[in-house]
Scaffold this active site. Structure first.
Site, PDB file in Angstrom:
ATOM      1  N   ASP A   1       0.854  -1.184   0.000  1.00  0.00           N
ATOM      2  CA  ASP A   1       0.000   0.000   0.000  1.00  0.00           C
ATOM      3  C   ASP A   1       0.888   1.231   0.000  1.00  0.00           C
ATOM      4  O   ASP A   1       1.988   1.204   0.573  1.00  0.00           O
ATOM      5  CB  ASP A   1      -0.922   0.011   1.217  1.00  0.00           C
ATOM      6  CG  ASP A   1      -2.004   1.079   1.099  1.00  0.00           C
ATOM      7  OD1 ASP A   1      -1.732   2.235   1.493  1.00  0.00           O
ATOM      8  OD2 ASP A   1      -3.098   0.770   0.595  1.00  0.00           O
TER       9      ASP A   1
ATOM     10  N   TYR B   1      -2.929  12.785   1.735  1.00  0.00           N
ATOM     11  CA  TYR B   1      -3.437  11.975   2.848  1.00  0.00           C
ATOM     12  C   TYR B   1      -2.979  12.541   4.188  1.00  0.00           C
ATOM     13  O   TYR B   1      -3.742  12.609   5.156  1.00  0.00           O
ATOM     14  CB  TYR B   1      -2.981  10.527   2.712  1.00  0.00           C
ATOM     15  CG  TYR B   1      -3.808   9.702   1.766  1.00  0.00           C
ATOM     16  CD1 TYR B   1      -5.167   9.522   1.978  1.00  0.00           C
ATOM     17  CD2 TYR B   1      -3.242   9.081   0.657  1.00  0.00           C
ATOM     18  CE1 TYR B   1      -5.936   8.757   1.107  1.00  0.00           C
ATOM     19  CE2 TYR B   1      -3.987   8.319  -0.213  1.00  0.00           C
ATOM     20  CZ  TYR B   1      -5.346   8.157   0.015  1.00  0.00           C
ATOM     21  OH  TYR B   1      -6.110   7.405  -0.840  1.00  0.00           O
TER      22      TYR B   1
END
Length: 388
Positions: A98, A173
């Site tokens: 990820d 993010y």
């Protein structure tokens, strides 16, 4: 935004002798040679997010295991990477991980919430927040290197693609604290506090560049930088505020050399992909990419035109077609293949990831169809005239 580059030391630019590219295991593969700009008889095919959520064997393996824990378990990450290669017969594996893994390994509190994505309880929004970001100890990347090595050993002559999130997507993010529709907090910081923004982009470029380099040195045969949220930016903002950081990240893998079967010195191919980035293709290529991934929003022939007709392309089946009747999907695939001929070389892929509810049998059939198209084309060629 003028981030100084951090070139790889000259004595470490040559890949180790055992690396699959250097040893010849993957350097002549359809994927690698296509990435290098050579159009072969077969259009290589693999899918973003081919490893993971659409496969029943993945869901069975993941029962009781957190997503990030799975990414950091070398045996599990390797097995998940290998599952679609076994099932679908694709021409490459894409490393299962990820984009926030290097952030977690650096010591940032981040988790992946099912149905939502990465969540950070302490967003990075001030100069002090940026200054307090931890330094990544690259020794923490050992589980990544181990997982890649296990996978490469199992793949044989099938190449593995390493991947990492681009600095802007990671920064988005961090600033937003999670997914966002417009990334307004990140874009606001970009303009209201440019010094902190530059420091944040340097930090994200450093950790994601190290993450990508670890995968390549452990045996991955290509690198892909994935910018999920760059499509939220104007070309001016991308060029001035983001591109230098992406170039800094790619500097960690740019120019890694190996000797090809024809005795030529070549470098590890680098792919750059973004979502909604049709207007940014040229700028994204200029940060140091060899191949441009194209999402489903513009056709490949138009993408090639925008790139001057000189850049190998990857893409760009619309994932929505995977649930359409087979004749509809087949016609779409043939159209993508035909438009891909405008580029010097073309790797067939999706214009984003495999949707989680996709029938795996459709992917298997699609891969076989693409390979059969190449076989049928080869068989229809006239036989060579015997030498006198």
């Amino acid at each position: 935004m003028n981030l100084p580059t951090s070139p790889t030391p000259a004595d470490s630019r040559v890949l180790p002798a055992a690396h699959p590219l250097q040893s010849g295991r993957t350097s002549a593969s359809p994927l690698v040679t296509t990435y290098q700009g050579t159009r072969g008889p077969v259009t290589p095919v693999w899918m973003m997010r081919q490893a993971g959520r659409s496969l029943p064997e993945y869901r069975a393996l993941r029962v009781g295991t957190d997503m990030l824990d799975a990414c950091l378990d070398p045996a599990m990450a390797s097995e998940i990477t290998l599952q679609p290669v076994r099932r679908h017969g694709v021409d490459a594996g894409i490393f299962f991980s990820d984009i926030v893994v290097p952030i977690k390994l650096a010591g940032v509190d981040v988790s992946i919430v099912a149905g939502k994505g990465p969540v950070l309880p302490h967003p990075v929004r001030t100069a002090d927040d940026v200054r307090n970001l931890p330094t990544l100890d690259e020794a923490a990347l050992a589980p990544i290197s181990e997982a890649v090595a296990l996978t490469v050993d199992a793949l044989g002559d099938i190449p593995l693609i390493g991947f990492a999130g681009a600095p802007f997507t990671l920064a988005a993010y961090l600033v937003e604290g999670g997914p966002s529709k417009d990334h307004i907090a990140a874009r606001t910081m970009m303009h209201s506090d440019p010094e902190s923004w530059q420091a944040l982009m340097r930090w994200t470029a450093t950790v994601t560049g190290a993450f990508l380099r670890a995968q390549i040195l452990a045996g991955a045969s290509a690198a892909q930088l994935f910018d999920s949220w760059a499509g939220a930016l104007s070309l001016a903002d991308y060029t001035a505020k983001v591109a230098p950081a992406s170039a800094l990240a790619l500097a960690r893998v740019h120019g890694l050399e190996y000797t090809a079967p024809d005795a030529a010195s070549r470098t590890v191919p680098i792919v750059h992909f973004g979502v909604g980035t049709g207007e940014l293709l040229g700028a994204m290529h200029d940060v140091g990419a060899d191949v441009m991934g194209v999402d489903y929003r513009i056709p490949l022939d138009e993408a090639s035109r925008r790139l001057g007709g000189t850049v190998p392309l990857q893409g760009n089946i619309d994932p929505a077609f995977l649930a359409a009747p087979w004749p509809v999907l087949e016609a779409h695939v043939l159209d993508v293949l035909e438009r891909g001929k405008a580029a010097p070389a073309h790797v067939l892929n999706l214009g984003h990831g495999v949707p989680p509810d996709t029938d795996p049998a459709v992917i298997t059939r699609l891969v076989a169809f693409v390979h059969q198209v190449a076989a049928d084309a080869a068989s229809s060629l006239p036989a060579p005239t015997p030498a006198a």
